[in-house]
Write a protein that holds these residues in place. Structure first.
Motif, PDB file in Angstrom:
ATOM      1  N   ASP A  32       0.846  -1.200   0.000  1.00 33.12           N
ATOM      2  CA  ASP A  32       0.000   0.000   0.000  1.00 33.12           C
ATOM      3  C   ASP A  32       0.882   1.250   0.000  1.00 33.12           C
ATOM      4  N   ASP A  89      -0.336   6.817   3.706  1.00 30.06           N
ATOM      5  CA  ASP A  89      -0.405   5.547   4.437  1.00 30.06           C
ATOM      6  C   ASP A  89       0.474   5.526   5.691  1.00 30.06           C
ATOM      7  N   HIS A 114      -5.405   5.822   6.027  1.00 26.97           N
ATOM      8  CA  HIS A 114      -6.593   5.108   6.513  1.00 26.97           C
ATOM      9  C   HIS A 114      -6.395   4.558   7.930  1.00 26.97           C
ATOM     10  N   THR A 134      -4.971   2.692   1.665  1.00 22.07           N
ATOM     11  CA  THR A 134      -4.804   4.074   1.194  1.00 22.07           C
ATOM     12  C   THR A 134      -5.006   4.119  -0.318  1.00 22.07           C
ATOM     13  N   ASP A 164      -3.130  -4.758   0.896  1.00 18.21           N
ATOM     14  CA  ASP A 164      -3.676  -4.328   2.192  1.00 18.21           C
ATOM     15  C   ASP A 164      -4.982  -5.038   2.559  1.00 18.21           C
TER      16      ASP A 164
END
Ligand code: AMP
Ligand code: MN
Ligand code: MN
Length: 341
Positions: A32, A89, A114, A134, A164
């Motif tokens: 990610d 991220d 996130h 993300t 992720d």
């Protein structure tokens, strides 16, 4: 600091307005982190911007197949000036690592993430803890702000979301995630190729590492807690790279009855990297990691804890057991064997 999320339109306008960008993500990067860094860097380049994409570890060998991967480098020794720094991220400012030393001046900070534990550092902040990656937020941003999403960008976002979500398996995977994946495929992603390069292309030493880790596996809390650990001596003996252990914790999480899985990794600096996973929201591993200075998500979190491997293991195992007991999770099945601790 900002309490309210900046809109995608606001972020898009800021990206168009400026010229010199640094795009950064967290230390010990995952798919990610690297996928979103490359996606944003490529998109900004297509808008005619000057872009640096830096990570403390540079481009990892295992993700070097990603389109445009040459763009992502180690930070240079001579600091540079930027109009905008984009952090992706990355749950805390410090986890951006050594690239921070290569930024002499920066006008605006944009923080897109996130992690619910993100303290919202930066000027334009967009944190969406409901997003499984993300990469999903970045796709929404690129669509809303009408930024370029070339096949190369689509591949990076697909890799970010796939890694992720544990290949679209974890509970935060939603219908929207599949819709975005479908759209990325329409925009040119070759799913078979990317998946094979992500999941069926490991170096032999990674599987040798797994064998060593499984030899240290222990259970507690009636089989609801499982952990294994990696000492510096073993890591050196096998010649493993830090990137080799990403995802190995899933072997513990995959065991029936296990609610919490922990991976302890002895680091060269007198700390232990603790990586935790939970299979039930009632046991919040982010809260446990936060109490040791770390963070993350409810079901996946981490911390770096000072101390010897044995000591840190003992303290964290105890905390995790308490959390499992407090949550009152019933045994779905009788534990298959005696607890080893
Ligand atoms: P990992 O176990 O390293 O895969 O990390 C799981 C999640 O926790 C990821 O989303 C990380 O970004 C986050 N995380 C890991 N270590 C830390 C830390 N020391 N501080 C804050 N967040 C962390
Ligand atoms: Mn990450
Ligand atoms: Mn992430």
């Amino acid at each position: 600091m900002s309490d309210q999320n900046a809109s995608f339109e606001q972020i898009g306008a800021a990206l168009r307005e400026h010229q010199r960008f640094a795009v950064l993500s967290h230390v010990r990067p995952d798919g990610d982190a690297l996928g979103t860094t490359l996606a944003v860097a490529l998109s900004l380049q297509q808008l005619g911007k000057e872009v640096r994409a830096w990570n403390e570890e540079g481009m990892l060998q295992k993700y070097s197949f990603l389109a445009g991967s040459d763009l992502l480098t180690l930070p240079p020794s001579e600091p540079e000036d930027f109009d905008v720094v984009v952090a992706l991220d990355t749950a805390t400012y410090n986890r951006l690592g050594t690239p921070l030393n290569s930024i002499r001046s920066s006008g605006l900070w944009i923080n897109i993430d996130h992690h619910p534990s993100n303290p919202r550092y930066g000027d334009l902040v967009h944190i969406d803890p409901t997003a499984p990656a993300t990469g999903q937020i970045i796709f929404e941003l690129m669509c809303a702000a009408r930024m370029p999403v070339s096949p190369a960008i689509a591949e990076n976002l697909y890799a970010a979301i796939s890694t992720d979500t544990g290949s679209f398996q974890y509970p935060n995977t939603t219908a929207r995630t599949f819709e975005i994946a479908a759209e990325l495929i329409r925009r040119g992603v070759n799913v078979g190729r990317v998946s094979q390069l992500l999941y069926e292309n490991f170096p032999q030493r990674r599987v040798e590492l797994l064998r060593e880790l499984l030899a240290t596996m222990q259970f507690a809390c009636g089989g609801k807690l499982a952990w294994f650990s990696l000492s510096q001596a073993t890591a050196k003996g096998l010649g493993v790279l830090p990137e080799d252990n990403e995802g190995l914790i899933d072997h513990l999480r995959a065991i029936r009855g296990v609610v919490v899985a922990i991976f302890f990794e002895e680091l060269p600096d007198g700390k232990v990297r603790v990586s935790m996973r939970s299979k039930q929201g009632a046991v919040d591993v982010c809260a446990i990691c936060k109490s040791f200075g770390g963070g993350g998500h409810t079901l996946a979190a981490g911390a770096r804890v000072k101390g010897a491997l044995d000591e840190v293991t003992q303290v964290i195992v105890q905390k995790a057991c308490e959390a499992i007991e407090t949550a009152g999770i019933p045994s779905e099945l009788e534990p298959s064997g005696e607890s080893q601790s």
